[in-house]
Scaffold this motif. Sequence first.
Motif, mmCIF file in Angstrom:
data_model
loop_
_atom_site.group_PDB
_atom_site.id
_atom_site.type_symbol
_atom_site.label_atom_id
_atom_site.label_comp_id
_atom_site.label_asym_id
_atom_site.label_seq_id
_atom_site.Cartn_x
_atom_site.Cartn_y
_atom_site.Cartn_z
ATOM 1 N N GLY A 96 0.825 -1.207 0.000
ATOM 2 C CA GLY A 96 0.000 0.000 0.000
ATOM 3 C C GLY A 96 0.860 1.259 0.000
ATOM 4 O O GLY A 96 2.028 1.224 0.374
ATOM 5 N N ALA A 97 0.245 2.360 -0.410
ATOM 6 C CA ALA A 97 0.992 3.605 -0.642
ATOM 7 C C ALA A 97 1.271 4.367 0.647
ATOM 8 O O ALA A 97 0.340 4.756 1.368
ATOM 9 N N LYS A 98 2.577 4.647 0.878
ATOM 10 C CA LYS A 98 2.986 5.439 2.060
ATOM 11 C C LYS A 98 2.288 6.797 2.025
ATOM 12 O O LYS A 98 1.729 7.241 3.034
ATOM 13 N N ASN A 99 2.274 7.445 0.870
ATOM 14 C CA ASN A 99 1.776 8.827 0.807
ATOM 15 C C ASN A 99 0.262 8.921 0.750
ATOM 16 O O ASN A 99 -0.286 10.019 0.695
ATOM 17 N N ALA A 100 -0.387 7.740 0.787
ATOM 18 C CA ALA A 100 -1.856 7.719 0.950
ATOM 19 C C ALA A 100 -2.200 7.347 2.388
ATOM 20 O O ALA A 100 -3.056 7.974 3.022
ATOM 21 N N ASN A 119 -6.999 -1.723 5.423
ATOM 22 C CA ASN A 119 -6.317 -2.885 4.832
ATOM 23 C C ASN A 119 -5.227 -2.414 3.875
ATOM 24 O O ASN A 119 -5.215 -1.259 3.458
ATOM 25 N N ASN A 120 -4.321 -3.348 3.520
ATOM 26 C CA ASN A 120 -3.228 -3.056 2.582
ATOM 27 C C ASN A 120 -2.339 -1.924 3.092
ATOM 28 O O ASN A 120 -1.869 -1.087 2.322
ATOM 29 N N VAL A 121 -2.151 -1.908 4.436
ATOM 30 C CA VAL A 121 -1.290 -0.878 5.044
ATOM 31 C C VAL A 121 0.167 -1.334 4.926
ATOM 32 O O VAL A 121 0.504 -2.441 5.336
ATOM 33 N N PRO A 122 1.043 -0.524 4.347
ATOM 34 C CA PRO A 122 2.440 -0.953 4.224
ATOM 35 C C PRO A 122 3.150 -0.974 5.573
ATOM 36 O O PRO A 122 2.836 -0.135 6.442
ATOM 37 N N TYR A 123 4.049 -1.942 5.743
ATOM 38 C CA TYR A 123 4.801 -2.007 7.011
ATOM 39 C C TYR A 123 6.044 -1.132 6.842
ATOM 40 O O TYR A 123 7.056 -1.554 6.282
ATOM 41 N N LEU A 124 5.941 0.126 7.282
ATOM 42 C CA LEU A 124 7.008 1.119 7.055
ATOM 43 C C LEU A 124 7.303 1.877 8.346
ATOM 44 O O LEU A 124 6.398 2.086 9.175
ATOM 45 N N LYS A 125 8.525 2.372 8.458
ATOM 46 C CA LYS A 125 8.897 3.157 9.640
ATOM 47 C C LYS A 125 8.006 4.392 9.769
ATOM 48 O O LYS A 125 7.563 4.757 10.847
ATOM 49 N N ASP A 126 7.697 5.037 8.636
ATOM 50 C CA ASP A 126 6.865 6.249 8.713
ATOM 51 C C ASP A 126 5.472 5.939 9.251
ATOM 52 O O ASP A 126 4.876 6.752 9.967
ATOM 53 N N VAL A 143 -6.976 11.604 -4.048
ATOM 54 C CA VAL A 143 -8.219 10.880 -4.367
ATOM 55 C C VAL A 143 -8.454 9.769 -3.345
ATOM 56 O O VAL A 143 -9.569 9.580 -2.852
ATOM 57 N N ASP A 144 -7.385 9.084 -2.947
ATOM 58 C CA ASP A 144 -7.527 7.981 -1.975
ATOM 59 C C ASP A 144 -8.007 8.519 -0.634
ATOM 60 O O ASP A 144 -8.901 7.952 -0.004
ATOM 61 N N LEU A 145 -7.456 9.666 -0.219
ATOM 62 C CA LEU A 145 -7.892 10.285 1.048
ATOM 63 C C LEU A 145 -9.367 10.672 0.951
ATOM 64 O O LEU A 145 -10.159 10.378 1.863
ATOM 65 N N ALA A 146 -9.764 11.277 -0.165
ATOM 66 C CA ALA A 146 -11.172 11.688 -0.328
ATOM 67 C C ALA A 146 -12.093 10.469 -0.330
ATOM 68 O O ALA A 146 -13.151 10.468 0.330
ATOM 69 N N GLY A 156 -17.444 5.183 11.364
ATOM 70 C CA GLY A 156 -16.326 4.268 11.132
ATOM 71 C C GLY A 156 -16.347 3.739 9.702
ATOM 72 O O GLY A 156 -17.281 4.013 8.928
ATOM 73 N N THR A 157 -15.317 2.990 9.321
ATOM 74 C CA THR A 157 -15.263 2.444 7.961
ATOM 75 C C THR A 157 -14.223 1.327 7.882
ATOM 76 O O THR A 157 -13.431 1.147 8.811
ATOM 77 N N THR A 158 -14.279 0.576 6.829
ATOM 78 C CA THR A 158 -13.216 -0.364 6.470
ATOM 79 C C THR A 158 -12.737 0.050 5.081
ATOM 80 O O THR A 158 -13.555 0.203 4.173
ATOM 81 N N TYR A 159 -11.439 0.300 4.953
ATOM 82 C CA TYR A 159 -10.947 0.875 3.697
ATOM 83 C C TYR A 159 -9.615 0.258 3.314
ATOM 84 O O TYR A 159 -8.781 -0.021 4.186
ATOM 85 N N SER A 160 -9.407 0.027 2.014
ATOM 86 C CA SER A 160 -8.145 -0.556 1.553
ATOM 87 C C SER A 160 -7.288 0.504 0.847
ATOM 88 O O SER A 160 -7.758 1.180 -0.062
ATOM 89 N N ILE A 161 -6.063 0.640 1.303
ATOM 90 C CA ILE A 161 -5.159 1.691 0.797
ATOM 91 C C ILE A 161 -4.746 1.379 -0.642
ATOM 92 O O ILE A 161 -4.482 0.224 -0.990
#
Length: 417
Positions: A20-24, A42-49, A193-196, A224-229
Amino acid sequence: MDQFVIQGGNRLEGTININGAKNAVLPILVGSLLTQEMVILNNVPYLKDVLIMNKLLQKYGAEIKSKNNIIHIKSNILKKTELSETMVSKISSSVLLVGALLNRFSKVKIPLPGGCNIGTRELDFHIKGLGALGANIYIKNNFIIAEANKKLKGTNITFKFPSVGATHQIIIASCLADGETIINNAAKEPEVVDLANFLNSMGADIKGAGTSIIRISGVEKLGGTTYSIMPDRITTGTYMIAAAVTKGNIQINNTKIDFLKNVAEKLREIGVEVIENNEGIRVISSDEIRPVEIITKVYPGFPTDMQPIVTPLLAIAEGESTIQENIFNNRYNHVVELRKMGANIRIDENIATINGVNRLIGSQVTALDLRTGATLILAGLNARGKTIIDNASQIERGYENIAKVLNLVGADIERRF
Ligand code: EPZ
């Protein structure tokens, strides 16, 4: 030690799955503060940020559970807190907390953010925009202080430059404001667009994301929501170049070429075969690497984040290429390091002139920022001999398991701690 050690020269072949996208995910994590109900990503990247952003939200009292690229967040009880400069200084997206928290507290105070040292990271559009929404906002002793004794009020905002971060900021801040906010000259990046889409899935009313005019009608409450990055388009572009610099042939899945049309076109002009298929994108390098001219622009132009990353490929092209960086005023950190590997690059103000050499040479170099680090990995994959990259953790801010991913398609990268 904090190094990547690369034995260059291996041809990369096989399949890579994009995270998944860091900048999203960073603005979306901040947007999750706008509801007191459960948010599942969902699809959250495993990143230090991402880990740092999670810590910032937890400091304010958000409950976060994170496992196998899925995050559960509940921010029903938030507490006033002081964030430390060290925490905030690591990621530029921390500034987005101001717009979100103004919907939860009447006063927000956070240290000025950090992020990659790729130029002056101004915040004037963020500050002017939040002020236009009714916040009393100013910078004092390296802190951003914002006060709003009543609900923010929708208004008309025009950016002098389509800033991605400032667009995120005003979208997040105005979702629960009184009335309509119009952002003119908004950033059109796919991450906006992903944030919106994420906020709309919570009940927000945002129209026009992806165009330069975005209308946000304030609503009473968000659920609440369930959302895929969305997939990470810069990680996708990075692995496309990895195929190209190693005479490789890679299938890249869980991604779409739509977000990278300009990069795909440029790679085809260079001589790389880029084929869109049902699973994603296949990239097949060729023996001939042609020189090109690259000019970075806001979306959908050639992305500034791909500017350092394409450089190792141009450094081994047959002839002279030029790159013009128009978004950040100091985004050539990678050039000094690539020169240590034998690259022939001249810089005149914001223009890099690159004369291709036959092959790069392994050397000891430093990841001065995130994309410089990724650039050096690509250069090391091509180089003759061994390349040692110091400050490797900079790279793990934005690339999930990059050594493992590339070794699975034939690279020889060792992570040394
Ligand atoms: C986002 O940074 C990305 N970061 C950057 O990716 C990306 O390079 C950039 O957008 C451009 O696409 C994240 O999303 C976390 P900007 P951001 O605001 O929001 C000036 C990476 O490697 N500006 O569009 O900081 C600013 O100085 C990172 O993943 C103002 O003048 O980018 C810069 O020159 C690097 N005033 C230009 O706009 C402001 O108030 C672009 O900045 C805001 C920005």
